[in-house]
Design an enzyme around this catalytic site. Structure first.
Site, PDB file in Angstrom:
ATOM      1  N   LYS A 156      -0.966  -4.945  -0.980  1.00 11.61           N
ATOM      2  CA  LYS A 156       0.355  -4.943  -0.374  1.00 11.61           C
ATOM      3  C   LYS A 156       0.439  -5.941   0.776  1.00 11.61           C
ATOM      4  O   LYS A 156       1.503  -6.277   1.240  1.00 11.61           O
ATOM      5  CB  LYS A 156       0.711  -3.545   0.115  1.00 11.61           C
ATOM      6  CG  LYS A 156      -0.266  -3.039   1.147  1.00 11.61           C
ATOM      7  CD  LYS A 156      -0.245  -1.548   1.310  1.00 11.61           C
ATOM      8  CE  LYS A 156      -1.365  -1.162   2.253  1.00 11.61           C
ATOM      9  NZ  LYS A 156      -2.140  -0.040   1.846  1.00 11.61           N
ATOM     10  N   LYS A 199      -9.183  -7.998  10.995  1.00  6.36           N
ATOM     11  CA  LYS A 199      -7.989  -7.398  11.582  1.00  6.36           C
ATOM     12  C   LYS A 199      -7.790  -7.847  13.021  1.00  6.36           C
ATOM     13  O   LYS A 199      -6.666  -8.052  13.458  1.00  6.36           O
ATOM     14  CB  LYS A 199      -8.063  -5.870  11.513  1.00  6.36           C
ATOM     15  CG  LYS A 199      -7.864  -5.306  10.115  1.00  6.36           C
ATOM     16  CD  LYS A 199      -7.766  -3.799  10.161  1.00  6.36           C
ATOM     17  CE  LYS A 199      -7.559  -3.207   8.772  1.00  6.36           C
ATOM     18  NZ  LYS A 199      -7.579  -1.734   8.810  1.00  6.36           N
ATOM     19  N   LYS A 211      -7.226  -9.646  -5.559  1.00  4.14           N
ATOM     20  CA  LYS A 211      -6.897  -8.268  -5.904  1.00  4.14           C
ATOM     21  C   LYS A 211      -5.436  -7.969  -5.585  1.00  4.14           C
ATOM     22  O   LYS A 211      -4.904  -8.495  -4.619  1.00  4.14           O
ATOM     23  CB  LYS A 211      -7.766  -7.315  -5.066  1.00  4.14           C
ATOM     24  CG  LYS A 211      -8.908  -6.738  -5.853  1.00  4.14           C
ATOM     25  CD  LYS A 211      -9.821  -5.836  -5.048  1.00  4.14           C
ATOM     26  CE  LYS A 211      -9.179  -4.924  -4.050  1.00  4.14           C
ATOM     27  NZ  LYS A 211     -10.127  -3.983  -3.437  1.00  4.14           N
TER      28      LYS A 211
END
Ligand code: TRP
Length: 328
Positions: free
Chosen positions: A196, A111, A193
């Site tokens: 979003k 991140k 996977k």
């Protein structure tokens, strides 16, 4: 009863992978566990948020979780920011964690590599997560494999805290990963996977997608050229994913389902129909609830009061163990 704790961020729309991978499991857990579910709005603030959007997403996620089957009478459902013990225990966890171990968290590395502004909160995120879990004397944490390192850290911090205190103040939680059958992959990139955050919105089915969108996405799902329907996630990831989706939506075994199809077209049509049927009642309940802010508010207030009665007792124990004086 075994206590379970799960946290979910109000940072985007729920997709089919969340529903079939985690939420279905949570709905079952309510009846077999003392289940605690927390919408982690404070964690969302580790990245920039528009206040109006955060507010909207928090209400919408709460409504959607209830629509998916979380029953506020059977579990504890609340917002992290409504229970101030979370940030208070988080501080003590920051003082228990080392700079080095927080620096090794892969989610922080990922991140922060993408973030324009790296907040200190993003760095200490896992200490807040440990506090979330440890406040409730949690036995099990049923979340995905991507959370492995964070749950390991929560265990390490609980153990370190206890050994420094010379007594068992905190319960050491276990990570339970939902069964692999419910691993739903991206429809366009079945090696990844369903998520979003991926670039391909066509690969992700949202719980609130309308039937047309669902049919279109499944119809265009990537398969392969050999036209053989077989459950083999390694060799045939796309086809296997469709079988997993159909299986999870209908409560059947994906390998057994494979024998009933010899072409991709009918498999896709049935998978789409099963997903539409699975989501229709959820969408209908959601539409009613999301307009009813009074009900949502009262669910959250009741949840916070239940959560607080446990959290405040744990925090008092922790304060005492480190030598902080009782306030009253
Ligand atoms: N970090 C988790 C996620 O990104 C969310 C979370 C916050 C959580 N606190 C938690 C999950 C406690 C389980 C337990 O999905």
């Amino acid at each position: 009863m075994v206590r379970s704790f799960s946290g979910i961020q109000p940072s985007g729309d729920l997709h089919l992978g969340n529903l079939l991978g985690a939420i279905t499991r949570w709905v079952q857990d309510q009846h077999t566990h003392d289940a605690v579910f927390c919408v982690v709005d404070l964690h969302a603030l580790t990245l920039p948020q528009d206040p109006a959007v955060l507010r909207e997403r928090t209400v919408s996620l709460t409504a959607l979780l209830v629509a998916c089957g979380l029953d506020p009478g059977a579990c504890t459902l609340f917002l992290q920011s409504h229970v101030p013990e979370h940030t208070r225990l988080a501080w003590l966890m920051e003082c228990t964690a080392s700079f080095g171990e927080l620096s090794r968290m892969t989610q922080f590395k990922d991140k922060s590599a993408r973030a324009e502004f790296i907040s200190a909160g993003l760095f200490t995120y896992p200490a807040l997560q440990a506090a979330d879990i440890l406040l409730y004397d949690t036995d099990v944490v049923p979340v995905g494999d991507d959370q492995r390192q964070h749950i390991e850290l929560a265990r390490d911090l609980a153990q370190r805290f206890n050994s420094r205190a010379g007594q068992d103040v905190l319960v050491v939680p276990k990570h339970v990963i939902p069964p692999v059958g419910a691993r739903i992959m991206d429809l366009q990139e079945p090696g990844n996977k369903m998520s979003k955050s991926l670039e391909s919105p066509q690969g992700t089915i949202l719980v609130l997608d309308d039937p047309k969108a669902i049919e279109k996405k499944i119809k265009r799902a990537v398969t392969d050229a050999d036209n053989e329907v077989r459950f083999d996630p390694e060799a045939k990831p796309g086809v296997s994913n469709l079988l997993s989706i159909l299986g999870a939506a209908t409560g059947r075994d994906p390998s057994a389902l494979a024998g009933e199809y010899d072409m991709y077209g009918p498999l896709k049509a049935d998978a789409a129909e099963a997903v539409v049927e699975l989501l229709a009642p959820i969408q209908a309940r959601y539409a009613e609830l999301v307009r009813d802010t009074g009900t949502i508010t009262s669910i959250l207030h009741t949840g916070a009061a239940k959560a607080r009665s446990v959290a405040s007792a744990t925090l008092a124990r922790v304060h005492d163990a480190v030598g902080l004086l009782p306030p009253g």
